[in-house]
Design an enzyme around this catalytic site. Sequence first.
Site, mmCIF file in Angstrom:
data_model
loop_
_atom_site.group_PDB
_atom_site.id
_atom_site.type_symbol
_atom_site.label_atom_id
_atom_site.label_comp_id
_atom_site.label_asym_id
_atom_site.label_seq_id
_atom_site.Cartn_x
_atom_site.Cartn_y
_atom_site.Cartn_z
ATOM 1 N N LYS A 1 -4.892 -6.754 3.170
ATOM 2 C CA LYS A 1 -4.885 -5.710 2.139
ATOM 3 C C LYS A 1 -6.286 -5.552 1.530
ATOM 4 C CE LYS A 1 -3.025 -2.660 -0.668
ATOM 5 N NZ LYS A 1 -3.799 -2.561 -1.863
ATOM 6 N N SER B 1 0.834 -1.209 0.000
ATOM 7 C CA SER B 1 0.000 0.000 0.000
ATOM 8 C C SER B 1 0.870 1.260 0.000
ATOM 9 C CB SER B 1 -0.926 0.009 1.221
ATOM 10 O OG SER B 1 -1.818 1.097 1.111
ATOM 11 N N GLU C 1 -10.720 1.750 2.324
ATOM 12 C CA GLU C 1 -10.360 2.800 1.358
ATOM 13 C C GLU C 1 -11.585 3.206 0.516
ATOM 14 O OE1 GLU C 1 -6.406 2.155 -0.683
ATOM 15 O OE2 GLU C 1 -7.692 2.085 -2.444
ATOM 16 N N HIS D 1 -8.220 -3.582 3.987
ATOM 17 C CA HIS D 1 -7.688 -2.209 3.897
ATOM 18 C C HIS D 1 -8.347 -1.479 2.728
ATOM 19 C CE1 HIS D 1 -4.886 0.600 1.901
ATOM 20 N NE2 HIS D 1 -4.501 0.952 3.118
ATOM 21 N N ASN D 2 -8.433 -2.166 1.600
ATOM 22 C CA ASN D 2 -9.012 -1.512 0.422
ATOM 23 C C ASN D 2 -10.521 -1.319 0.558
ATOM 24 O OD1 ASN D 2 -6.390 -1.707 -0.493
ATOM 25 N ND2 ASN D 2 -7.042 -1.985 -2.605
HETATM 26 O O1 LIG Z 1 -3.317 0.794 -0.859
HETATM 27 C C1 LIG Z 1 -3.059 1.187 -1.982
HETATM 28 O O2 LIG Z 1 -1.970 1.651 -2.317
HETATM 29 C C2 LIG Z 1 -4.132 1.099 -3.039
HETATM 30 O O3 LIG Z 1 -5.252 0.459 -2.515
HETATM 31 C C3 LIG Z 1 -3.635 0.360 -4.260
HETATM 32 O O4 LIG Z 1 -3.397 -0.971 -3.917
HETATM 33 C C4 LIG Z 1 -4.509 0.476 -5.485
HETATM 34 O O5 LIG Z 1 -4.596 1.812 -5.884
HETATM 35 C C5 LIG Z 1 -5.868 -0.111 -5.313
HETATM 36 O O6 LIG Z 1 -5.768 -1.499 -5.481
HETATM 37 C C6 LIG Z 1 -6.919 0.389 -6.257
HETATM 38 O O7 LIG Z 1 -8.072 -0.362 -6.007
HETATM 39 P P1 LIG Z 1 -9.391 -0.160 -6.820
HETATM 40 O O8 LIG Z 1 -9.009 -0.193 -8.288
HETATM 41 O O9 LIG Z 1 -10.259 -1.325 -6.472
HETATM 42 O O10 LIG Z 1 -9.952 1.153 -6.419
#
Ligand SMILES: O=C(O)[C@H](O)[C@@H](O)[C@H](O)[C@H](O)COP(=O)(O)O
Length: 300
Positions: A172, A121, A179, A175-176
């Site tokens: 992860k 990340s 996000e 985490h996403n």
């Molecule tokens: O933690 C991070 O640095 C981000 O999450 C990275 O891993 C990536 O930008 C995502 O995978 C985008 O995910 P989406 O395409 O599903 O928004």
Amino acid sequence: MKIGLVGLGKMGSNLAQNMMDNGHEVVGFDLNKDFVKEVAGFGAEAATSLDDLLSKLPSPKVVWLMLPAGKPTESTVATLTEVLSAGDYIVDGGNSFWQNSVADAKKAEAKGINFFDCGTSGGQSGARHDGNFMIGGTSAEAFETLKPIFEGIAQENGYLYTGAAGSGHYLKMVHNGIEYGMMEAIGEGFDVLEHSDFDYDNEAVARLWNSGSVVRSWLMELAQEAFSKDANLEEIRGTMHSSGEGKWTLQEALNQEVPVPVISLALMMRYRSMENDTFTGKVVSALRNGFGGHAVDKIK
Ligand SMILES: O=C(O)[C@H](O)[C@@H](O)[C@H](O)[C@H](O)COP(=O)(O)O
């Protein structure tokens, strides 16, 4: 340590430089020869194929993948599992589905190969400097060999061995999911401001919120930066693509019967954003018209 890095796109190339800055040697391979040339320009050793990359590594070999999740990662892991030997290391640094990592690890470990699934990340800047890594894999003992790499490339407290294989990519994934929810909330807040009767300057608001408010964050800093370039984001469309991790988080939450309304709605909003119009909307509009004579907007 000498690391074989496969996948030299935006993340891989930055990670290669980060590793080299921290005293490691990198042998790089990518199907795209220009990418290989680029990292060679930064001081990495160029490999012309996966076999060539392996031949340039001392044993135990450490092969780190920064490939798109799915087929590219899966087929490379399968090949590596065939050709590597007991005691070697595979690190999957992409955004693989955690159950694939569990399966990959099982096959690798059956041959004595150490397998680590490493959620990465911090975006491209994190790959380049002070990244963040969530790492599951074979054993805490085997992880000790890789630790010096993470010590250098991660920010302080920015890496964690999370246990059995799959646990890194699982973490992860969640985490996403978080996000997705955070970004959707930030987007919605600015949408309300945009529609209000007041005249807010988006960049000034983001800067203000980044200066001591509860919602200050890297995401808010990125919003500030985006508004500084395009005050009302007039140059970009509101389609919100997704690579799968929000969906996997929701699927896992459903399996575990955990309520995740924010993450699930954030994901639905992404899907909704991909359609100009929806059949749902047409049906609801027709029904309102049917029972109440309410107006419908005609296409022509
Ligand atoms: O933690 C991070 O640095 C981000 O999450 C990275 O891993 C990536 O930008 C995502 O995978 C985008 O995910 P989406 O395409 O599903 O928004």
